[in-house]
Write a protein that holds these residues in place. Structure first.
Motif, PDB file in Angstrom:
ATOM      1  N   LYS A   1      40.769  23.029  35.255  1.00 52.09           N
ATOM      2  CA  LYS A   1      41.119  21.639  34.954  1.00 52.09           C
ATOM      3  C   LYS A   1      39.868  20.794  34.669  1.00 52.09           C
ATOM      4  CE  LYS A   1      43.970  17.887  36.784  1.00 52.09           C
ATOM      5  NZ  LYS A   1      44.634  17.391  37.987  1.00 52.09           N
ATOM      6  N   CYS A   2      38.795  20.961  35.513  1.00 56.28           N
ATOM      7  CA  CYS A   2      37.644  20.064  35.357  1.00 56.28           C
ATOM      8  C   CYS A   2      36.321  20.807  35.192  1.00 56.28           C
ATOM      9  CB  CYS A   2      37.554  19.101  36.539  1.00 56.28           C
ATOM     10  SG  CYS A   2      36.832  19.818  38.029  1.00 56.28           S
ATOM     11  N   GLY A   3      36.299  22.124  35.375  1.00 56.76           N
ATOM     12  CA  GLY A   3      35.078  22.888  35.118  1.00 56.76           C
ATOM     13  C   GLY A   3      34.127  23.032  36.295  1.00 56.76           C
TER      14      GLY A   3
ATOM     15  N   VAL B   1      40.150  26.876  45.392  1.00 53.45           N
ATOM     16  CA  VAL B   1      40.258  25.426  45.402  1.00 53.45           C
ATOM     17  C   VAL B   1      39.031  24.853  44.710  1.00 53.45           C
ATOM     18  CG1 VAL B   1      40.517  23.381  46.848  1.00 53.45           C
ATOM     19  CG2 VAL B   1      41.475  25.570  47.607  1.00 53.45           C
ATOM     20  N   CYS B   2      39.260  23.883  43.829  1.00 53.81           N
ATOM     21  CA  CYS B   2      38.155  23.240  43.110  1.00 53.81           C
ATOM     22  C   CYS B   2      37.345  22.367  44.067  1.00 53.81           C
ATOM     23  CB  CYS B   2      38.715  22.398  41.964  1.00 53.81           C
ATOM     24  SG  CYS B   2      37.411  21.490  41.104  1.00 53.81           S
ATOM     25  N   THR B   3      36.010  22.494  44.005  1.00 49.20           N
ATOM     26  CA  THR B   3      35.151  21.713  44.893  1.00 49.20           C
ATOM     27  C   THR B   3      35.068  20.247  44.475  1.00 49.20           C
ATOM     28  OG1 THR B   3      33.280  22.436  43.553  1.00 49.20           O
ATOM     29  CG2 THR B   3      33.704  23.667  45.582  1.00 49.20           C
ATOM     30  N   ALA B   4      35.491  19.916  43.245  1.00 46.45           N
ATOM     31  CA  ALA B   4      35.416  18.522  42.777  1.00 46.45           C
ATOM     32  C   ALA B   4      36.789  17.852  42.800  1.00 46.45           C
ATOM     33  CB  ALA B   4      34.815  18.474  41.373  1.00 46.45           C
ATOM     34  N   CYS B   5      37.727  18.376  42.019  1.00 43.56           N
ATOM     35  CA  CYS B   5      39.027  17.684  41.892  1.00 43.56           C
ATOM     36  C   CYS B   5      40.074  18.206  42.857  1.00 43.56           C
ATOM     37  CB  CYS B   5      39.525  17.734  40.450  1.00 43.56           C
ATOM     38  SG  CYS B   5      40.223  19.330  39.946  1.00 43.56           S
ATOM     39  N   LYS B   6      39.722  19.248  43.645  1.00 41.01           N
ATOM     40  CA  LYS B   6      40.589  19.786  44.711  1.00 41.01           C
ATOM     41  C   LYS B   6      41.849  20.485  44.186  1.00 41.01           C
ATOM     42  CE  LYS B   6      37.647  17.960  47.508  1.00 41.01           C
ATOM     43  NZ  LYS B   6      36.503  18.801  47.856  1.00 41.01           N
TER      44      LYS B   6
END
Ligand SMILES: [Zn+2]
Length: 262
Positions: A138-140, A153-158
């Motif tokens: 989703k956000c890279g 789990v994404c470390t930025a957008c979760k």
């Protein structure tokens, strides 16, 4: 038994998010670990009669990088079974000398007992998925493993990302007492198979079967009947086997896919 199916482990998915329970299992002396090195699982036993090479945690503790992925595969009775990615090690086989070897799974598949093969397929598919999904779709941003290796789990957008399975229809087209087999243009001269293709978004299984048969061989299929399915961990397909009744034997091949069909 269909190869790669019949997994004997209790996956116990409700326990994956219980970090304390997972940590206790990882410390438990009965727990077993399956190391995989660059997607090759560790296999024990003789070369012509291998088994899944599960080992005690102490044997692999030093092989994995600090951020290496481990995946809770499930319980065998009360015993927890994990897969561990030891790809960062240069020569992990040396540390496990005398216990077995890391082998390419596809080549060894026919030699393995059914239950072992299903567990190895599960482990290979999961570790492969982790290796390919280090960044958020989703956000890279980087992602990290969660739920004992059963999500990222994404470390930025979760955003949470879950392991993928790609459905593939594989179909035997029939007309009267004949069936259709084709040879992919990249295969050996004597290798023929039922036709197959990836399902597309917004398609039923039956529609995918009819579309693939028409695109690849120019045949028109009527009734389609599901028969059985097979996990295929190279890397993460589910093969959905069907019979398709055709109205004629006339063929019009897509020569970008098929060299020959009969
Ligand atoms: Zn993200």
């Amino acid at each position: 038994m269909i190869p790669f199916s019949g997994n004997p482990l209790n996956r116990l998915s409700e326990k994956r998010a219980d970090a304390a329970w997972i940590a206790e299992k990882l410390r438990h002396p009965d727990t077993l670990i399956l190391p995989l090195w660059r997607l090759h699982p560790f296999l024990s036993g003789a070369g012509d009669a291998p088994r899944a090479g599960f080992v005690r945690p102490g044997l692999v503790d030093g092989l994995a990088a600090p951020d290496a992925v481990s995946v809770f595969l499930g319980l065998d009775g009360e015993r927890a079974m994990f897969a561990l990615d030891v790809s960062a090690a240069e020569d992990p086989a040396a540390a496990l000398a005398g216990l077995g070897e890391f082998r390419e799974l596809r080549g060894a598949a026919a030699l393995l007992p059914a239950g072992d093969l299903a567990i190895l397929g599960q482990a290979r598919a999961m570790i492969d998925w982790h290796q390919r999904h280090g960044f958020c779709a989703k956000c890279g941003a980087p992602t990290i493993a969660g739920d004992a290796g059963n999500k990222r789990v994404c470390t930025a957008c979760k955003t949470e990302h879950f392991p993928r399975t790609d459905p593939v229809a594989i179909m035997l087209a029939t007309e009267g007492d004949a069936c259709l087999l084709g040879r992919n243009k990249n295969w050996a001269a004597d290798s023929f198979s039922a036709l197959a293709g990836f399902m597309e978004p917004g398609e039923s299984i039956e529609e995918a079967v009819r579309r693939e048969l028409n695109e690849e061989a120019g045949v028109v299929a009527g009734a389609v009947r599901y028969v059985a399915s097979q996990p295929w961990p190279f890397p993460s397909q589910l093969m959905i086997g069907c019979f398709a009744e055709c109205e004629s034997r006339a063929l019009k091949l897509d020569d970008s896919e098929l060299a020959e069909a009969r």
